[in-house]
Write an enzyme that holds these catalytic residues in place. Sequence first.
Site, short mmCIF file in Angstrom:
data_model
loop_
_atom_site.label_atom_id
_atom_site.label_comp_id
_atom_site.label_asym_id
_atom_site.label_seq_id
_atom_site.Cartn_x
_atom_site.Cartn_y
_atom_site.Cartn_z
N ASP A 1 -5.48 -0.43 -1.89
CA ASP A 1 -6.17 -1.60 -2.85
C ASP A 1 -7.60 -2.09 -1.91
O ASP A 1 -7.78 -1.63 -0.89
CB ASP A 1 -5.36 -2.60 -2.99
CG ASP A 1 -5.07 -3.52 -1.68
OD1 ASP A 1 -4.96 -3.16 -0.90
OD2 ASP A 1 -5.70 -4.86 -1.73
N ASP B 1 -5.28 2.20 10.80
CA ASP B 1 -6.92 2.18 10.78
C ASP B 1 -6.91 1.44 12.22
O ASP B 1 -6.87 2.50 13.18
CB ASP B 1 -7.28 0.92 10.07
CG ASP B 1 -8.71 0.76 9.68
OD1 ASP B 1 -9.40 1.65 9.79
OD2 ASP B 1 -8.96 -0.37 9.77
N GLU C 1 3.79 4.33 5.98
CA GLU C 1 2.59 3.47 5.97
C GLU C 1 1.52 4.16 5.16
O GLU C 1 1.62 5.54 5.11
CB GLU C 1 1.80 3.49 7.16
CG GLU C 1 2.32 2.05 7.98
CD GLU C 1 1.38 0.70 7.37
OE1 GLU C 1 0.92 0.75 6.10
OE2 GLU C 1 1.02 -0.19 8.01
N ASP C 2 0.76 3.37 4.46
CA ASP C 2 -0.54 4.05 3.69
C ASP C 2 -1.27 4.52 4.59
O ASP C 2 -2.10 5.72 4.46
CB ASP C 2 -0.93 3.19 2.58
CG ASP C 2 -1.43 1.88 2.94
OD1 ASP C 2 -1.07 1.48 4.38
OD2 ASP C 2 -1.72 1.05 2.32
N GLY D 1 0.86 -1.24 -0.14
CA GLY D 1 -0.19 0.05 0.07
C GLY D 1 0.92 1.17 0.14
O GLY D 1 0.57 2.25 -0.65
N VAL E 1 -11.33 3.62 1.54
CA VAL E 1 -10.68 4.23 0.51
C VAL E 1 -9.73 3.36 -0.14
O VAL E 1 -9.02 2.45 0.26
CB VAL E 1 -9.97 5.45 1.20
CG1 VAL E 1 -11.06 6.32 1.58
CG2 VAL E 1 -8.95 5.07 1.97
N LYS F 1 -7.15 6.89 10.21
CA LYS F 1 -8.79 6.86 10.70
C LYS F 1 -8.64 6.87 12.17
O LYS F 1 -8.98 5.75 12.63
CB LYS F 1 -9.26 5.49 10.09
CG LYS F 1 -9.60 5.51 8.45
CD LYS F 1 -10.31 4.24 8.14
CE LYS F 1 -10.44 3.90 6.62
NZ LYS F 1 -10.82 2.52 6.58
P1 XMP Z 1 -4.65 -1.66 10.96
O1 XMP Z 1 -6.26 -2.02 11.20
O2 XMP Z 1 -3.88 -2.66 11.41
O3 XMP Z 1 -4.79 -1.59 9.31
O4 XMP Z 1 -4.08 -0.40 11.37
C1 XMP Z 1 -3.77 -1.09 8.60
C2 XMP Z 1 -4.04 -1.74 7.33
O5 XMP Z 1 -5.16 -1.88 6.84
C3 XMP Z 1 -5.37 -1.65 5.47
N1 XMP Z 1 -6.55 -0.72 5.21
C4 XMP Z 1 -6.99 -0.23 4.28
N2 XMP Z 1 -6.67 -0.23 3.16
N3 XMP Z 1 -8.29 0.94 2.44
C5 XMP Z 1 -7.31 0.26 2.05
O6 XMP Z 1 -7.17 0.18 0.81
C6 XMP Z 1 -8.89 1.48 3.62
O7 XMP Z 1 -9.69 2.37 3.94
C7 XMP Z 1 -7.99 0.78 4.75
N4 XMP Z 1 -8.16 0.65 6.16
C8 XMP Z 1 -7.13 -0.17 6.49
C9 XMP Z 1 -4.09 -1.07 4.89
O8 XMP Z 1 -3.64 -2.18 4.11
C10 XMP Z 1 -3.52 -0.74 6.06
O9 XMP Z 1 -1.81 -0.71 6.01
MG MG Z 2 -0.85 -1.39 4.34
#
Ligand code: XMP
Ligand code: MG
Length: 179
Positions: free
Chosen positions: A158, A102, A98-99, A43, A152, A130
């Site tokens: 993705d 969450d 990081e992208d 990502g 998103v 988020k």
């Molecule tokens: P956590 O929950 O561990 O997750 O903080 C981080 C990873 O979850 C993916 N992620 C998303 N990927 N759209 C995406 O394409 C989103 O809205 C989204 N929310 C979480 C992502 O891979 C991230 O590194």
């Molecule tokens: Mg990721």
Amino acid sequence: MHPDVEKVLLSTAELKNKVTELGQILSRDYAGKNLLAVGILKGAMVFMADLIRNISVDVQIDFMAVSSYGASSKSTGVVRIMKDLEQNIEGRHVLIVEDIVDTGLTLNYLLEILKAREPASVRVCTLLDKPSRREVDVSVNYNGFSIPDEFVVGYGLDYNEKYRNLPEIYVLKKEVYQK
Ligand code: XMP
Ligand code: MG
């Protein structure tokens, strides 16, 4: 616009401005230091490519891959290293790129692993956050945008390995992932 997306959340211009700004802040904060940027695959790759071109201090790059959501849009909390760093980070100034943060579970786990390797410092730079979804208290040092709890895609992000190539960040239509 791609037919699976509902709307543009962040335009190319907004992304470009933010990445420039982050690059300037990082260049200032890491002045005189040798930085190791660690991109979290897949990502973060688009963000990372743009970010490092806006950093003026010496920067080396490496990548890690951890297991992600797969075909689901919900985190399982299970994180597995699929690809580790190529180098020893002991004594290095590490910046995790990081992208999106969450729940924070992925980052929390990564920080634990990397800190155990005794780098000089570890900080986190994420393009998106988020905050409303956070499950663990994890510190994000540099954040591009805080966004609402919507799924998103685009600019490297993705759903089911699709949409990474789209140039902006979009909200994915709910019917695409709620089947
Ligand atoms: P956590 O929950 O561990 O997750 O903080 C981080 C990873 O979850 C993916 N992620 C998303 N990927 N759209 C995406 O394409 C989103 O809205 C989204 N929310 C979480 C992502 O891979 C991230 O590194
Ligand atoms: Mg990721």
